[in-house]
Design an enzyme around this catalytic site. Structure first.
Site, mmCIF file in Angstrom:
data_model
loop_
_atom_site.group_PDB
_atom_site.id
_atom_site.type_symbol
_atom_site.label_atom_id
_atom_site.label_comp_id
_atom_site.label_asym_id
_atom_site.label_seq_id
_atom_site.Cartn_x
_atom_site.Cartn_y
_atom_site.Cartn_z
ATOM 1 N N ASP A 147 0.846 -1.191 0.000
ATOM 2 C CA ASP A 147 0.000 0.000 0.000
ATOM 3 C C ASP A 147 0.885 1.245 0.000
ATOM 4 O O ASP A 147 2.025 1.206 0.479
ATOM 5 C CB ASP A 147 -0.915 0.015 1.230
ATOM 6 C CG ASP A 147 -2.177 0.841 1.018
ATOM 7 O OD1 ASP A 147 -3.265 0.246 0.857
ATOM 8 O OD2 ASP A 147 -2.074 2.099 0.996
ATOM 9 N N ASP B 247 3.749 2.419 -4.122
ATOM 10 C CA ASP B 247 2.819 3.244 -4.897
ATOM 11 C C ASP B 247 2.746 2.626 -6.292
ATOM 12 O O ASP B 247 3.733 2.655 -7.043
ATOM 13 C CB ASP B 247 3.346 4.685 -4.958
ATOM 14 C CG ASP B 247 2.407 5.614 -5.718
ATOM 15 O OD1 ASP B 247 1.594 5.127 -6.533
ATOM 16 O OD2 ASP B 247 2.497 6.837 -5.500
ATOM 17 N N VAL B 248 1.589 2.077 -6.655
ATOM 18 C CA VAL B 248 1.477 1.327 -7.920
ATOM 19 C C VAL B 248 1.589 2.222 -9.148
ATOM 20 O O VAL B 248 1.728 1.713 -10.259
ATOM 21 C CB VAL B 248 0.167 0.513 -7.997
ATOM 22 C CG1 VAL B 248 0.123 -0.569 -6.934
ATOM 23 C CG2 VAL B 248 -1.069 1.412 -7.936
ATOM 24 N N ASN C 258 -5.385 -4.398 -6.923
ATOM 25 C CA ASN C 258 -6.607 -3.882 -6.287
ATOM 26 C C ASN C 258 -6.569 -2.381 -5.995
ATOM 27 O O ASN C 258 -7.619 -1.738 -5.919
ATOM 28 C CB ASN C 258 -6.839 -4.670 -4.980
ATOM 29 C CG ASN C 258 -7.855 -4.028 -4.081
ATOM 30 O OD1 ASN C 258 -9.058 -4.141 -4.289
ATOM 31 N ND2 ASN C 258 -7.373 -3.300 -3.067
ATOM 32 N N TYR D 129 -13.023 7.739 -13.242
ATOM 33 C CA TYR D 129 -13.223 6.441 -12.571
ATOM 34 C C TYR D 129 -13.892 5.444 -13.514
ATOM 35 O O TYR D 129 -13.384 4.338 -13.724
ATOM 36 C CB TYR D 129 -14.072 6.642 -11.303
ATOM 37 C CG TYR D 129 -14.152 5.402 -10.451
ATOM 38 C CD1 TYR D 129 -13.103 5.050 -9.599
ATOM 39 C CD2 TYR D 129 -15.264 4.567 -10.502
ATOM 40 C CE1 TYR D 129 -13.170 3.907 -8.813
ATOM 41 C CE2 TYR D 129 -15.334 3.413 -9.723
ATOM 42 C CZ TYR D 129 -14.282 3.100 -8.879
ATOM 43 O OH TYR D 129 -14.340 1.955 -8.110
HETATM 44 N N1 LIG Z 1 -15.768 0.433 -2.243
HETATM 45 C C1 LIG Z 1 -16.497 0.310 -3.322
HETATM 46 O O1 LIG Z 1 -17.702 0.519 -3.304
HETATM 47 C C2 LIG Z 1 -15.855 -0.123 -4.611
HETATM 48 C C3 LIG Z 1 -16.702 -0.445 -5.681
HETATM 49 C C4 LIG Z 1 -16.130 -0.860 -6.870
HETATM 50 C C5 LIG Z 1 -14.756 -0.957 -6.982
HETATM 51 N N2 LIG Z 1 -13.961 -0.628 -5.926
HETATM 52 C C6 LIG Z 1 -12.511 -0.747 -6.104
HETATM 53 O O2 LIG Z 1 -11.950 -1.484 -5.043
HETATM 54 C C7 LIG Z 1 -10.567 -1.159 -4.946
HETATM 55 C C8 LIG Z 1 -10.222 -0.920 -3.487
HETATM 56 O O3 LIG Z 1 -10.909 0.226 -3.041
HETATM 57 P P1 LIG Z 1 -11.632 0.312 -1.624
HETATM 58 O O4 LIG Z 1 -13.054 0.593 -1.867
HETATM 59 O O5 LIG Z 1 -11.248 -0.830 -0.775
HETATM 60 O O6 LIG Z 1 -11.018 1.682 -1.104
HETATM 61 P P2 LIG Z 1 -10.070 2.051 0.146
HETATM 62 O O7 LIG Z 1 -9.807 3.496 -0.021
HETATM 63 O O8 LIG Z 1 -10.689 1.565 1.412
HETATM 64 O O9 LIG Z 1 -8.744 1.210 -0.124
HETATM 65 C C9 LIG Z 1 -7.880 1.524 -1.182
HETATM 66 C C10 LIG Z 1 -6.443 1.355 -0.721
HETATM 67 O O10 LIG Z 1 -5.612 1.598 -1.858
HETATM 68 C C11 LIG Z 1 -4.512 2.381 -1.425
HETATM 69 N N3 LIG Z 1 -3.967 3.130 -2.545
HETATM 70 C C12 LIG Z 1 -4.472 4.223 -3.157
HETATM 71 N N4 LIG Z 1 -3.654 4.647 -4.123
HETATM 72 C C13 LIG Z 1 -2.599 3.787 -4.132
HETATM 73 C C14 LIG Z 1 -1.427 3.696 -4.911
HETATM 74 N N5 LIG Z 1 -1.147 4.588 -5.850
HETATM 75 N N6 LIG Z 1 -0.576 2.642 -4.682
HETATM 76 C C15 LIG Z 1 -0.838 1.742 -3.697
HETATM 77 N N7 LIG Z 1 -1.916 1.822 -2.912
HETATM 78 C C16 LIG Z 1 -2.797 2.815 -3.126
HETATM 79 C C17 LIG Z 1 -5.069 3.284 -0.330
HETATM 80 O O11 LIG Z 1 -4.038 3.788 0.510
HETATM 81 C C18 LIG Z 1 -6.034 2.339 0.375
HETATM 82 O O12 LIG Z 1 -5.393 1.647 1.435
HETATM 83 C C19 LIG Z 1 -10.349 0.057 -5.851
HETATM 84 O O13 LIG Z 1 -9.763 -0.354 -7.057
HETATM 85 C C20 LIG Z 1 -11.759 0.559 -6.075
HETATM 86 O O14 LIG Z 1 -11.899 1.264 -7.268
HETATM 87 C C21 LIG Z 1 -14.485 -0.216 -4.739
#
Ligand SMILES: NC(=O)c1ccc[n+]([C@@H]2O[C@H](COP(=O)([O-])OP(=O)(O)OC[C@H]3O[C@@H](n4cnc5c(N)ncnc54)[C@H](O)[C@@H]3O)[C@@H](O)[C@H]2O)c1
Length: 263
Positions: free
Chosen positions: A42, A68-69, A95, A168
């Site tokens: 992360d 950082d991806v 992810n 997005y």
């Molecule tokens: N929560 C939802 O409703 C939802 C719905 C559809 C898709 N998603 C997808 O699920 C995935 C995870 O999101 P989430 O909802 O768990 O959000 P979240 O914000 O709880 O978790 C995302 C994590 O990714 C990390 N992150 C952000 N940018 C980064 C980078 N450049 N390099 C490494 N880490 C990074 C953040 O620090 C965080 O810990 C994302 O791809 C999001 O688009 C989420």
């Protein structure tokens, strides 16, 4: 193979990006519970350290990695390092992702107000970051003729989604075809590539907006199951896609969305 063996991840090494929060954290917990050596990566160093410390008390095979991806060289180095330390890498969850704010239902999300610097920033993480992660995984898995790659997409990538920002929905649509394309290339090498397409889950994304009661109220009418999902509800599919139980699945974009995409 027995049913227990089909879902057994002992002796496997798994990398999960964006693992300090939300869906990535739930996926990492699943991998650890199934016995995999799990690298939680992360960009948020502080949140990562806290979660890894908590998890290591339960699962000694949890490992943290600040990453950082959006920096492809760092992703390559991270994967190379895991392969050296653990002797291989069996499964990667690409992810990590961020929100692009609200969609065109609000004025700030309408076309004439799109800030192109912000657009590029979102695509750099949600699309370039996924490509960097898939590429690094493939480089290692292809010669070994084995591996699993799982991308977190979204149902917002499957159709127009007025509630989500342009960058997005565009990034998620793009990763869906990246997954299909990579699945075709890697199928002869027994590397399976699939995507999870979540609906709304209560995570930290977008400042945790989906955890608010007003979001729950709005989703009651948008989602056939009538509620926002708990992060634990991603675990079943994550385990399936990482395990031997999905050995005939590749190129699939699988919704976990309370029925939203069936409408
Ligand atoms: N929560 C939802 O409703 C939802 C719905 C559809 C898709 N998603 C997808 O699920 C995935 C995870 O999101 P989430 O909802 O768990 O959000 P979240 O914000 O709880 O978790 C995302 C994590 O990714 C990390 N992150 C952000 N940018 C980064 C980078 N450049 N390099 C490494 N880490 C990074 C953040 O620090 C965080 O810990 C994302 O791809 C999001 O688009 C989420």
């Amino acid at each position: 193979m027995s049913l227990a063996e089909l879902f057994d991840l002992r002796e496997r090494t798994v990398l999960v990006t964006g693992a300090a929060s939300g869906l990535g954290l739930a996926v990492a917990e699943t991998m650890l519970e199934a016995g995999a050596c799990t690298v939680l990566a992360d960009a948020d160093e502080v949140a990562l350290a806290g979660e890894v410390e908590r998890l290591r008390a339960l699962h000694p095979l949890a490992e943290g990695l600040v990453l950082d991806v959006s920096h492809a060289d760092a992703v390559d180095a991270a994967v190379d390092g895991i392969v050296v330390r653990h002797g291989g890498l069996d499964c990667v969850f690409a992810n990590a992702g961020i929100s692009a704010g609200r969609g065109f239902v609000v004025e700030a999300g309408q076309l004439e107000n799109i800030d192109l610097a912000h657009w590029s920033h979102v695509l750099r993480i949600n699309l370039d970051g996924v490509m960097a992660t898939v590429r690094a995984a493939a480089r290692h898995m292809k010669p070994r003729r084995a591996g699993r790659i799982v991308v977190t997409s979204s149902i917002a990538g499957m159709r127009a989604e007025p509630l989500s920002g342009y960058a997005y929905v565009t990034s998620k649509a793009a990763v869906n075809n990246l997954v299909r394309q990579a699945a075709m290339e890697l199928a002869p090498y027994n590397v399976l590539v699939n995507a999870i397409a979540p609906g709304p889950f209560a995570t930290g994304i977008n400042g945790g907006r989906l955890r608010l009661p007003e979001s729950a109220e709005r989703m009651r009418t948008h989602i056939p199951l009538g509620r926002i999902a708990d992060t634990s509800e991603i675990k079943g599919l994550a385990l399936l896609l990482a395990s031997s139980a999905s050995s005939y699945m590749t190129g699939a974009i699988i919704p976990v969305d309370g029925g939203a995409s069936a409408r």
